[in-house]
Design an enzyme around this catalytic site. Structure first.
Site, PDB file in Angstrom:
ATOM      1  CG  HIS A  79      21.590   3.295 -19.289  1.00  0.00           C
ATOM      2  ND1 HIS A  79      20.518   3.050 -20.109  1.00  0.00           N
ATOM      3  CD2 HIS A  79      22.115   4.468 -19.731  1.00  0.00           C
ATOM      4  CE1 HIS A  79      20.406   4.015 -21.005  1.00  0.00           C
ATOM      5  NE2 HIS A  79      21.369   4.886 -20.792  1.00  0.00           N
ATOM      6  CD  GLU A  85      24.590  11.808 -23.908  1.00  0.00           C
ATOM      7  OE1 GLU A  85      24.944  10.917 -23.096  1.00  0.00           O
ATOM      8  OE2 GLU A  85      23.423  12.195 -24.020  1.00  0.00           O
ATOM      9  NE  ARG A  98      27.482   9.505 -20.401  1.00  0.00           N
ATOM     10  CZ  ARG A  98      27.445   8.313 -19.829  1.00  0.00           C
ATOM     11  NH1 ARG A  98      28.112   7.292 -20.374  1.00  0.00           N
ATOM     12  NH2 ARG A  98      26.786   8.106 -18.704  1.00  0.00           N
ATOM     13  CD  GLU A 130      24.611  14.057 -20.891  1.00  0.00           C
ATOM     14  OE1 GLU A 130      23.536  13.910 -21.509  1.00  0.00           O
ATOM     15  OE2 GLU A 130      24.899  13.378 -19.883  1.00  0.00           O
ATOM     16  CG  ASP A 169      -0.213  -0.032   2.534  1.00  0.00           C
ATOM     17  OD1 ASP A 169       1.018  -0.275   2.523  1.00  0.00           O
ATOM     18  OD2 ASP A 169      -0.855   0.186   3.573  1.00  0.00           O
ATOM     19  CG  ASP A 188      21.303  14.119 -19.342  1.00  0.00           C
ATOM     20  OD1 ASP A 188      22.089  13.610 -18.526  1.00  0.00           O
ATOM     21  OD2 ASP A 188      20.903  13.528 -20.357  1.00  0.00           O
ATOM     22  CG  HIS A 207      19.153  12.876 -25.135  1.00  0.00           C
ATOM     23  ND1 HIS A 207      18.571  13.699 -24.203  1.00  0.00           N
ATOM     24  CD2 HIS A 207      20.192  12.269 -24.499  1.00  0.00           C
ATOM     25  CE1 HIS A 207      19.205  13.600 -23.045  1.00  0.00           C
ATOM     26  NE2 HIS A 207      20.208  12.734 -23.206  1.00  0.00           N
ATOM     27  CG  ASP A 232      24.613  10.696 -17.027  1.00  0.00           C
ATOM     28  OD1 ASP A 232      23.942  11.715 -16.806  1.00  0.00           O
ATOM     29  OD2 ASP A 232      24.549  10.053 -18.096  1.00  0.00           O
ATOM     30  CE1 TYR A 261      31.000   5.707 -21.597  1.00  0.00           C
ATOM     31  CE2 TYR A 261      30.863   5.593 -23.999  1.00  0.00           C
ATOM     32  CZ  TYR A 261      30.516   6.203 -22.808  1.00  0.00           C
ATOM     33  OH  TYR A 261      29.693   7.302 -22.813  1.00  0.00           O
ATOM     34  CG  HIS A 287      16.516  10.445 -23.118  1.00  0.00           C
ATOM     35  ND1 HIS A 287      17.358  10.032 -24.130  1.00  0.00           N
ATOM     36  CD2 HIS A 287      17.229  10.296 -21.979  1.00  0.00           C
ATOM     37  CE1 HIS A 287      18.514   9.641 -23.612  1.00  0.00           C
ATOM     38  NE2 HIS A 287      18.455   9.797 -22.300  1.00  0.00           N
ATOM     39  CG  HIS A 303      26.474   6.726 -26.156  1.00  0.00           C
ATOM     40  ND1 HIS A 303      26.635   8.078 -26.353  1.00  0.00           N
ATOM     41  CD2 HIS A 303      27.411   6.357 -25.243  1.00  0.00           C
ATOM     42  CE1 HIS A 303      27.615   8.518 -25.585  1.00  0.00           C
ATOM     43  NE2 HIS A 303      28.116   7.490 -24.912  1.00  0.00           N
TER      44      HIS A 303
END
Length: 407
Positions: A206, A348, A370, A372, A37, A234, A317, A223, A352, A324, A313
């Site tokens: 991710h 970005e 990375r 960004e 609940d 972002d 975006h 990130d 890797y 996104h 990637h």
């Protein structure tokens, strides 16, 4: 804050696009059960919010266009003392009528019967949501202001992460420091689950477990971005655990940073995202060839997708009400949309390299980087909305050093 007149203007623009003798229906986001609940914190559906600014659940919108004349309905949940005791105050029909410029405001219980009645007379416009997505591509001054606010809070959080004494701490401790700043500065939530990925974890794009101990000598890919009044930021930065980049880390970081700067400088109206993507892949591939990560002619490597092992990637975006943003990348003829003034997008690039990749020089294994930023397309060029967030090697190391010497 966005004025109610702007929400009304959005609805008017949407109604102009609505097909004649048709109707459009939108529902608020549903509450989501976490367990038994208990529920997840509620967040309004982005399209619903874009048209109304209304944050309550169990709400509906109906728009109709008949003989070029339009009508709009907002349905809100009835105020009930027992419900408000458990779940908080509701605006209610009377207050909603005062605050929102709809032709009619009704209680939610009347939605199903009116929808059934109207469906006998009007067909549903299946392009309705797509039209809103297109509208969301171009940000208003008020929207840009909220995005800037989100980015400013995120800047404070990333700088706290840089200064934080990280050695032998845990990834989740650093995540807590970041998200503390979000809440402390008026952001109700993060824009997405924060990624705090140290060492080889950064090579999982991710990665959100955030459970590993931070090891002296590793890098941390962070990130993380907050949401302010429904508008996202972002940002990704990659920083050393001990405050100093090793020589190998500097070499890879410099490639990614140089590429990011060059791609950002290319942004202006009428440029295509695929052009940015293509140039990113060329620059990164050349950089990796120089370091012995890839071997061969860059054109052949790209043609055979060899570079995607290390950069899988896209370059970026759309960003806005969603991190996104639900906005199209192609027009109705399936042709790519060109950048226009008022669009906001991320840039970005990254590299890797798995710790288990024995095809690359040993010194680069286990490094993931990375960088960004969030970019606004202007009349003739661009504006980097996140330019004040430290990202040069010198700025990151200096920020960490100054913090340590003041302890």
């Amino acid at each position: 804050m966005i004025k109610k007149s702007e929400y009304k203007q959005r609805r008017d623009r949407f109604l102009k696009k609505l097909k004649n003798n048709s109707m459009a229906i939108f529902s608020s986001a549903k509450t989501k059960t976490r367990s038994n609940d208990t529920e997840y914190p509620y967040r309004q559906d982005s399209n619903f919010y874009y048209l109304t600014g209304f944050k309550e659940d169990n709400s509906y919108l109906i728009f109709i266009k008949e003989n070029q004349k339009t009508k709009s309905f907002l349905f809100v949940k009835k105020k009930e003392a027992k419900d408000e005791l458990w779940h908080g105050k509701r605006l209610g029909r009377q207050e909603a009528k005062k605050r929102f410029s709809f032709d009619k405001v009704l209680i939610s219980k009347k939605f199903k019967s009116l929808k059934k009645e109207l469906k006998t007379k009007f067909k549903i416009d299946e392009n309705a949501s797509h039209n809103i997505s297109k509208m969301r591509l171009i940000k208003s001054k008020a929207e840009i202001k909220l995005i800037k606010k989100a980015i400013n809070i995120t800047k404070i959080a990333h700088h706290r992460a840089i200064r934080f004494d990280k050695i032998d701490k845990n990834e989740y401790e650093l995540q807590a420091e970041i998200e503390y700043v979000f809440k402390k500065n008026g952001s109700y939530s993060d824009a997405y689950t924060s990624i705090v990925a140290s060492g080889d974890n950064a090579n999982t794009l991710h990665y959100i477990e955030n459970k590993q101990v931070l090891v002296d000598g590793d890098l941390i890919l962070i990130d993380a971005g907050c949401e302010y009044e429904y508008y996202a930021s972002d940002i990704t930065r990659t920083i050393p655990v001990n405050g100093r980049f090793s020589q190998a880390q500097k070499e890879l970081y410099s490639i990614v940073l140089d590429v990011e700067k060059k791609i950002i400088k290319m942004i202006k109206p009428n440029v295509k995202r695929t052009t940015l993507q293509k140039n990113t892949e060329i620059l990164l591939t050349k950089g990796m060839i120089e370091k012995g990560i890839l071997k061969g002619n860059y054109k052949k490597l790209i043609k055979n997708n060899k570079h995607k092992k290390y950069y899988p990637h896209g370059i970026g975006h759309w960003m806005g009400l969603d991190v996104h943003d639900d906005a199209p990348y192609k027009d109705k003829n399936n042709k790519e949309l060109k950048l226009q003034k008022g669009m906001v997008l991320t840039i970005e690039p990254g590299i890797y390299i798995s710790k288990d990749d024995k095809t690359v020089p040993k010194k680069f294994r286990g490094i993931g980087i990375r960088i960004e930023d969030d970019i606004l397309v202007t009349k003739n060029s661009y504006k980097n909305l996140s330019s004040k967030i430290a990202k040069s090697i010198n700025d990151i190391e200096t920020m960490c050093y100054k913090y340590k010497t003041n302890q």
